[in-house]
Every structure is written in C-alpha cells, then in structure tokens.
Scaffold this motif. Structure first.
Motif, PDB file in Angstrom:
ATOM      1  N   ASN A  77      43.447  -1.797 -36.749  1.00  0.00           N
ATOM      2  CA  ASN A  77      42.940  -2.826 -35.843  1.00  0.00           C
ATOM      3  C   ASN A  77      43.338  -2.449 -34.409  1.00  0.00           C
ATOM      4  O   ASN A  77      44.314  -2.940 -33.871  1.00  0.00           O
ATOM      5  CB  ASN A  77      43.553  -4.170 -36.266  1.00  0.00           C
ATOM      6  CG  ASN A  77      43.080  -5.324 -35.410  1.00  0.00           C
ATOM      7  OD1 ASN A  77      42.285  -5.141 -34.490  1.00  0.00           O
ATOM      8  ND2 ASN A  77      43.564  -6.515 -35.713  1.00  0.00           N
ATOM      9  N   LEU A  78      42.559  -1.518 -33.848  1.00  0.00           N
ATOM     10  CA  LEU A  78      42.923  -0.944 -32.547  1.00  0.00           C
ATOM     11  C   LEU A  78      41.898  -1.308 -31.482  1.00  0.00           C
ATOM     12  O   LEU A  78      40.705  -1.140 -31.683  1.00  0.00           O
ATOM     13  CB  LEU A  78      43.000   0.589 -32.695  1.00  0.00           C
ATOM     14  CG  LEU A  78      43.397   1.395 -31.478  1.00  0.00           C
ATOM     15  CD1 LEU A  78      44.845   1.136 -31.082  1.00  0.00           C
ATOM     16  CD2 LEU A  78      43.198   2.891 -31.727  1.00  0.00           C
ATOM     17  N   SER A  79      42.376  -1.824 -30.341  1.00  0.00           N
ATOM     18  CA  SER A  79      41.435  -2.045 -29.245  1.00  0.00           C
ATOM     19  C   SER A  79      41.991  -1.527 -27.927  1.00  0.00           C
ATOM     20  O   SER A  79      43.189  -1.247 -27.809  1.00  0.00           O
ATOM     21  CB  SER A  79      41.041  -3.516 -29.131  1.00  0.00           C
ATOM     22  OG  SER A  79      42.084  -4.362 -29.521  1.00  0.00           O
ATOM     23  N   PHE A  80      41.110  -1.418 -26.972  1.00  0.00           N
ATOM     24  CA  PHE A  80      41.466  -0.837 -25.668  1.00  0.00           C
ATOM     25  C   PHE A  80      42.020  -1.938 -24.757  1.00  0.00           C
ATOM     26  O   PHE A  80      41.370  -2.962 -24.549  1.00  0.00           O
ATOM     27  CB  PHE A  80      40.211  -0.214 -25.052  1.00  0.00           C
ATOM     28  CG  PHE A  80      40.445   0.516 -23.764  1.00  0.00           C
ATOM     29  CD1 PHE A  80      41.344   1.578 -23.702  1.00  0.00           C
ATOM     30  CD2 PHE A  80      39.743   0.172 -22.616  1.00  0.00           C
ATOM     31  CE1 PHE A  80      41.551   2.267 -22.515  1.00  0.00           C
ATOM     32  CE2 PHE A  80      39.936   0.867 -21.426  1.00  0.00           C
ATOM     33  CZ  PHE A  80      40.846   1.916 -21.376  1.00  0.00           C
ATOM     34  N   ALA A  81      43.231  -1.725 -24.235  1.00  0.00           N
ATOM     35  CA  ALA A  81      43.846  -2.752 -23.388  1.00  0.00           C
ATOM     36  C   ALA A  81      43.679  -2.440 -21.902  1.00  0.00           C
ATOM     37  O   ALA A  81      44.052  -3.242 -21.055  1.00  0.00           O
ATOM     38  CB  ALA A  81      45.320  -2.878 -23.717  1.00  0.00           C
ATOM     39  N   GLY A  82      43.161  -1.250 -21.592  1.00  0.00           N
ATOM     40  CA  GLY A  82      42.947  -0.916 -20.192  1.00  0.00           C
ATOM     41  C   GLY A  82      43.615   0.398 -19.805  1.00  0.00           C
ATOM     42  O   GLY A  82      44.083   1.149 -20.653  1.00  0.00           O
ATOM     43  N   PHE A  83      43.659   0.631 -18.506  1.00  0.00           N
ATOM     44  CA  PHE A  83      44.221   1.897 -18.017  1.00  0.00           C
ATOM     45  C   PHE A  83      45.131   1.653 -16.821  1.00  0.00           C
ATOM     46  O   PHE A  83      45.015   0.647 -16.114  1.00  0.00           O
ATOM     47  CB  PHE A  83      43.091   2.855 -17.609  1.00  0.00           C
ATOM     48  CG  PHE A  83      42.548   2.546 -16.239  1.00  0.00           C
ATOM     49  CD1 PHE A  83      41.669   1.493 -16.041  1.00  0.00           C
ATOM     50  CD2 PHE A  83      42.944   3.294 -15.129  1.00  0.00           C
ATOM     51  CE1 PHE A  83      41.196   1.179 -14.765  1.00  0.00           C
ATOM     52  CE2 PHE A  83      42.472   2.993 -13.849  1.00  0.00           C
ATOM     53  CZ  PHE A  83      41.596   1.935 -13.676  1.00  0.00           C
ATOM     54  N   LEU A  84      46.039   2.588 -16.606  1.00  0.00           N
ATOM     55  CA  LEU A  84      46.903   2.569 -15.423  1.00  0.00           C
ATOM     56  C   LEU A  84      46.827   3.955 -14.795  1.00  0.00           C
ATOM     57  O   LEU A  84      46.998   4.960 -15.489  1.00  0.00           O
ATOM     58  CB  LEU A  84      48.351   2.257 -15.824  1.00  0.00           C
ATOM     59  CG  LEU A  84      48.559   0.883 -16.475  1.00  0.00           C
ATOM     60  CD1 LEU A  84      49.949   0.786 -17.096  1.00  0.00           C
ATOM     61  CD2 LEU A  84      48.351  -0.231 -15.461  1.00  0.00           C
ATOM     62  N   PRO A  85      46.551   4.002 -13.501  1.00  0.00           N
ATOM     63  CA  PRO A  85      46.395   5.321 -12.875  1.00  0.00           C
ATOM     64  C   PRO A  85      47.724   6.027 -12.674  1.00  0.00           C
ATOM     65  O   PRO A  85      48.772   5.383 -12.547  1.00  0.00           O
ATOM     66  CB  PRO A  85      45.768   4.970 -11.528  1.00  0.00           C
ATOM     67  CG  PRO A  85      46.253   3.596 -11.223  1.00  0.00           C
ATOM     68  CD  PRO A  85      46.389   2.902 -12.547  1.00  0.00           C
ATOM     69  N   GLN A  86      47.660   7.343 -12.645  1.00  0.00           N
ATOM     70  CA  GLN A  86      48.797   8.160 -12.206  1.00  0.00           C
ATOM     71  C   GLN A  86      48.992   7.815 -10.738  1.00  0.00           C
ATOM     72  O   GLN A  86      48.061   7.944  -9.936  1.00  0.00           O
ATOM     73  CB  GLN A  86      48.413   9.629 -12.395  1.00  0.00           C
ATOM     74  CG  GLN A  86      49.275  10.638 -11.697  1.00  0.00           C
ATOM     75  CD  GLN A  86      50.588  10.830 -12.429  1.00  0.00           C
ATOM     76  OE1 GLN A  86      50.621  10.844 -13.649  1.00  0.00           O
ATOM     77  NE2 GLN A  86      51.663  10.962 -11.693  1.00  0.00           N
TER      78      GLN A  86
ATOM     79  N   ALA B 120      46.063  -2.253 -11.044  1.00  0.00           N
ATOM     80  CA  ALA B 120      45.641  -2.002 -12.424  1.00  0.00           C
ATOM     81  C   ALA B 120      46.471  -2.815 -13.416  1.00  0.00           C
ATOM     82  O   ALA B 120      45.950  -3.325 -14.410  1.00  0.00           O
ATOM     83  CB  ALA B 120      45.743  -0.505 -12.729  1.00  0.00           C
ATOM     84  N   ILE B 121      47.761  -2.956 -13.156  1.00  0.00           N
ATOM     85  CA  ILE B 121      48.604  -3.702 -14.102  1.00  0.00           C
ATOM     86  C   ILE B 121      48.215  -5.184 -14.078  1.00  0.00           C
ATOM     87  O   ILE B 121      48.248  -5.862 -15.104  1.00  0.00           O
ATOM     88  CB  ILE B 121      50.120  -3.475 -13.855  1.00  0.00           C
ATOM     89  CG1 ILE B 121      50.920  -3.777 -15.134  1.00  0.00           C
ATOM     90  CG2 ILE B 121      50.682  -4.345 -12.758  1.00  0.00           C
ATOM     91  CD1 ILE B 121      51.316  -2.622 -15.943  1.00  0.00           C
ATOM     92  N   ARG B 122      47.830  -5.678 -12.898  1.00  0.00           N
ATOM     93  CA  ARG B 122      47.375  -7.080 -12.840  1.00  0.00           C
ATOM     94  C   ARG B 122      46.123  -7.263 -13.683  1.00  0.00           C
ATOM     95  O   ARG B 122      45.947  -8.266 -14.358  1.00  0.00           O
ATOM     96  CB  ARG B 122      47.112  -7.510 -11.385  1.00  0.00           C
ATOM     97  CG  ARG B 122      48.386  -7.807 -10.617  1.00  0.00           C
ATOM     98  CD  ARG B 122      48.100  -8.555  -9.325  1.00  0.00           C
ATOM     99  NE  ARG B 122      47.300  -7.776  -8.383  1.00  0.00           N
ATOM    100  CZ  ARG B 122      47.813  -6.888  -7.519  1.00  0.00           C
ATOM    101  NH1 ARG B 122      49.107  -6.669  -7.478  1.00  0.00           N
ATOM    102  NH2 ARG B 122      47.016  -6.218  -6.710  1.00  0.00           N
TER     103      ARG B 122
ATOM    104  N   ARG C 192      45.684  -9.689 -16.780  1.00  0.00           N
ATOM    105  CA  ARG C 192      44.575 -10.660 -16.807  1.00  0.00           C
ATOM    106  C   ARG C 192      43.807 -10.538 -18.123  1.00  0.00           C
ATOM    107  O   ARG C 192      43.524 -11.525 -18.785  1.00  0.00           O
ATOM    108  CB  ARG C 192      43.649 -10.379 -15.616  1.00  0.00           C
ATOM    109  CG  ARG C 192      42.588 -11.428 -15.376  1.00  0.00           C
ATOM    110  CD  ARG C 192      41.780 -11.133 -14.120  1.00  0.00           C
ATOM    111  NE  ARG C 192      42.546 -11.250 -12.892  1.00  0.00           N
ATOM    112  CZ  ARG C 192      42.782 -10.265 -12.042  1.00  0.00           C
ATOM    113  NH1 ARG C 192      42.319  -9.048 -12.285  1.00  0.00           N
ATOM    114  NH2 ARG C 192      43.490 -10.464 -10.965  1.00  0.00           N
ATOM    115  N   ASP C 193      43.507  -9.307 -18.511  1.00  0.00           N
ATOM    116  CA  ASP C 193      42.749  -9.086 -19.751  1.00  0.00           C
ATOM    117  C   ASP C 193      43.538  -9.534 -20.976  1.00  0.00           C
ATOM    118  O   ASP C 193      42.979 -10.069 -21.925  1.00  0.00           O
ATOM    119  CB  ASP C 193      42.368  -7.603 -19.898  1.00  0.00           C
ATOM    120  CG  ASP C 193      41.342  -7.188 -18.863  1.00  0.00           C
ATOM    121  OD1 ASP C 193      40.733  -8.084 -18.226  1.00  0.00           O
ATOM    122  OD2 ASP C 193      41.137  -5.975 -18.667  1.00  0.00           O
ATOM    123  N   LEU C 194      44.848  -9.300 -20.938  1.00  0.00           N
ATOM    124  CA  LEU C 194      45.681  -9.728 -22.078  1.00  0.00           C
ATOM    125  C   LEU C 194      45.661 -11.249 -22.183  1.00  0.00           C
ATOM    126  O   LEU C 194      45.578 -11.803 -23.278  1.00  0.00           O
ATOM    127  CB  LEU C 194      47.122  -9.241 -21.904  1.00  0.00           C
ATOM    128  CG  LEU C 194      47.398  -7.795 -22.271  1.00  0.00           C
ATOM    129  CD1 LEU C 194      48.813  -7.394 -21.855  1.00  0.00           C
ATOM    130  CD2 LEU C 194      47.238  -7.579 -23.786  1.00  0.00           C
TER     131      LEU C 194
END
Ligand SMILES: Nc1ncnc2c1ncn2[C@@H]1O[C@H](COP(=O)(O)OP(=O)(O)OP(=O)(O)O)[C@@H](O)[C@H]1O
Ligand SMILES: [Mg+2]
Length: 292
Positions: free
Chosen positions: A224-233, A259-261, A265-267
């Motif tokens: 049960n895997l979903s995409f939580a987003g990305f954080l840039p280098q 990006a963390i915000r 938000r998505d979480l």
C-alpha cells in the motif's frame, strides 16, 4: 424518557465520541532504509510546518535510539529522556522539551529493547502517561533510526502511517525497497508514503517513485504505497543544520521550506485510512508488547 430527550442524549454521546476521536493524534513515523538520507531534517521541518503554518499541536519522538540528534538540530539540551521517566521517577513534563513554534520533543534514548523488559508497574505507568498525553497533541511524528532493526520496525509498525524518505542514490532505493518488503511482510496493507528527497524537481521525485513502485508492483503486489511528494536538493539545508535550526524556521522562503510545507499540506489533506488503529497509548502498548 421521551423520544426527543433520548434523541438528544444519543446525539450528545455521538458528539462526545466524535470529540474523543478527533483528540486522538495522528501518528506518522519517518524512516528510510539507508542512513543519512534526511529523516531527521524531514521530521524537524515537517514538525515546524505542521505547527507554525497549520497551527497543529505537534509532539516529536526522537526514536533514533543511541544516535538521536533531534535535540542537536533544534539546539536544545534535554536533561532527561524517557528512561528517566521510567526508571528515575522523572515526570513526563520534565522530560518533554520545547522547540520552536511550540513543538514538543520527547528524547527517547532508552532503547526499545529496554522498554520490552519493563515490569508490569512500569508498563502501566508508561501507557497511562501516554494515554494522558493524547489529548494535548494533534500529530505525533517519530524520527526512527535507519535500517531494518527490530527497534526501527517496531516504531514503524506501531505508527498509523510511515513516511519513507528516499533519495536518487541507487543504494537508497534498494534499501528502501528492502524495508518496504519487511514492513509489508509484518503488516500487509500498512499505509506507506514515499517521500523523494534531494531531487531536482517534482518530475525527478515522481520518476524515483515510479522506479521503486514498478519493482514493488512486480514483487509486492499488495503493498500500500503512495507518493507523498518531493523535497529539492537545497544547499541551505546543510547551512541550517550547521546553525542548529530547522531550515523552514531559518529561511521560510527557501525551496526546501516551500516544498516541506506542501508535503505537510498534502499529508493533512489525506484522510487517514479507516481501520488503521491510532493513539499514543496504543503505540506504547505495542512498544511494550501488550498489544499486537
Ligand atoms: N533536501 C536536502 N538538500 C540538501 N541536503 C540535505 C537535504 N536533506 C538532507 N540533507 C543533508 O543530508 C544530511 C543528512 O540528513 P539527516 O541527518 O536529516 O539524515 P538522517 O536520515 O536523519 O540520517 P541518520 O540515518 O544518520 O539518522 C544532512 O547533512 C543534511 O544537511
Ligand atoms: Mg537522523
């Protein structure tokens, strides 16, 4: 009793039940297969975003036993850990330290192994203290150690959702996959959220997710895997670490902070899956082996 009064009573107890439910914090563990991929920074910055931007009451459990460094990142000097609460009669209030934006941090450097060998009185003490904490927080974030030790697995199995931090390094991908495999074997259907870290942009983050989820589809079809987003280098992450501050506090406008915000938000927009038990008391029961 007339129907109207009974109706009112039922409604009141329903509302009370609802109220009680919403007071159970959401528990998210932050983990990875490989070490050094950004878990502690993700945890600290997510905590900051949840608290500062979204007004949530956040508790962070530093569960990286032996190597916990959440306090260093927040420039705090905790005098006591969960161990002092359990063995030396320190109150939980003494052990909790306050970080920026009202975040509470619980240094847990006692080791799960130690916690599974508690006396029945200590178990009770731990569970009831944590049951009481429940009403004070909306979100509990757990920074775990790296790898697939029993210690790490226990926290990941006891949480409601597990955020897996993955970077484009091939070793990070393969170690993340190994961790997912073990987690899925122990708890099939556990909500796993894939967070791409140190990528160029969303596109690279999604590519990384696709790469891993394609392999998962083949070998772990019930994952049960979903995409939580990305954080840039973002070089300012390292700068913030040196200044012992969460980057989102130090430079709210930095790409990583924005990006963390978005991840936070998505979480928050994600409705936790029904049937996944939660609660800090429950988490502790599991840690001390009182509940499966
Ligand atoms: N998005 C990013 N951009 C640039 N550097 C980053 C990023 N994320 C993490 N780092 C850097 O990677 C290093 C490791 O980060 P961190 O300590 O958070 O990893 P960890 O997974 O908690 O490590 P450990 O497994 O040792 O607990 C830090 O020096 C941090 O500055
Ligand atoms: Mg760490």
């Amino acid at each position: 009793m007339n129907d109207q009064a009974e109706g009112l009573r039922n409604r009141e107890s329903l509302l009370a039940a609802e109220e009680k439910k919403s007071s159970v914090p959401r528990i998210i563990s932050v983990t990875s297969g490989k070490g050094g991929v950004g878990k502690t920074n993700v945890t600290a910055n997510l905590a900051y975003a949840f608290s500062e931007t979204f007004g949530k009451k956040v508790l962070v459990l530093d569960a990286d036993m032996g190597l916990g460094n959440m306090d260093v990142l927040f420039n705090l000097r905790p005098r006591w850990t969960l161990r002092d609460f359990l063995f030396d009669n320190r109150s939980l209030a003494d052990v909790l330290v306050e970080g920026p934006a009202g975040i509470r941090i619980l240094p847990a450097a006692s080791g799960v192994e130690e916690m599974t060998a508690l006396s029945p009185e200590q178990n009770l003490k731990l569970i009831s203290a944590f049951d009481q904490l429940e009403a004070d927080f909306d979100i509990l974030l757990i920074d775990t150690g790296a790898g697939i030790s029993e210690n790490v697995l226990t926290f990941n199995l006891a949480s409601q959702e597990t955020l897996i931090v993955v970077t484009p390094e091939p070793t990070s991908r393969t170690d993340a996959f190994a961790l997912m495999k073990v987690l899925n074997r122990r708890y099939s259907g556990k909500p796993l959220l894939f967070l791409s870290n140190m990528v160029r942009d969303r596109r690279e983050g999604l590519e990384l997710f696709d790469l891993v989820s394609r392999v998962a589809d083949r070998f772990l079809p019930d994952l049960n895997l979903s995409f939580a987003g990305f954080l840039p280098q973002d070089p300012s992450v390292t700068q913030a670490v040196r200044s012992q501050k969460a980057l989102s506090e130090m430079l709210p406008g930095a790409p990583f902070s924005a990006a963390i915000r978005q991840v936070a938000r998505d979480l928050l927009a994600r409705v936790p899956e029904p049937g996944v038990p939660s609660g800090i008391g429950l988490l502790m029961k599991r840690l001390v082996g009182k509940e499966g």
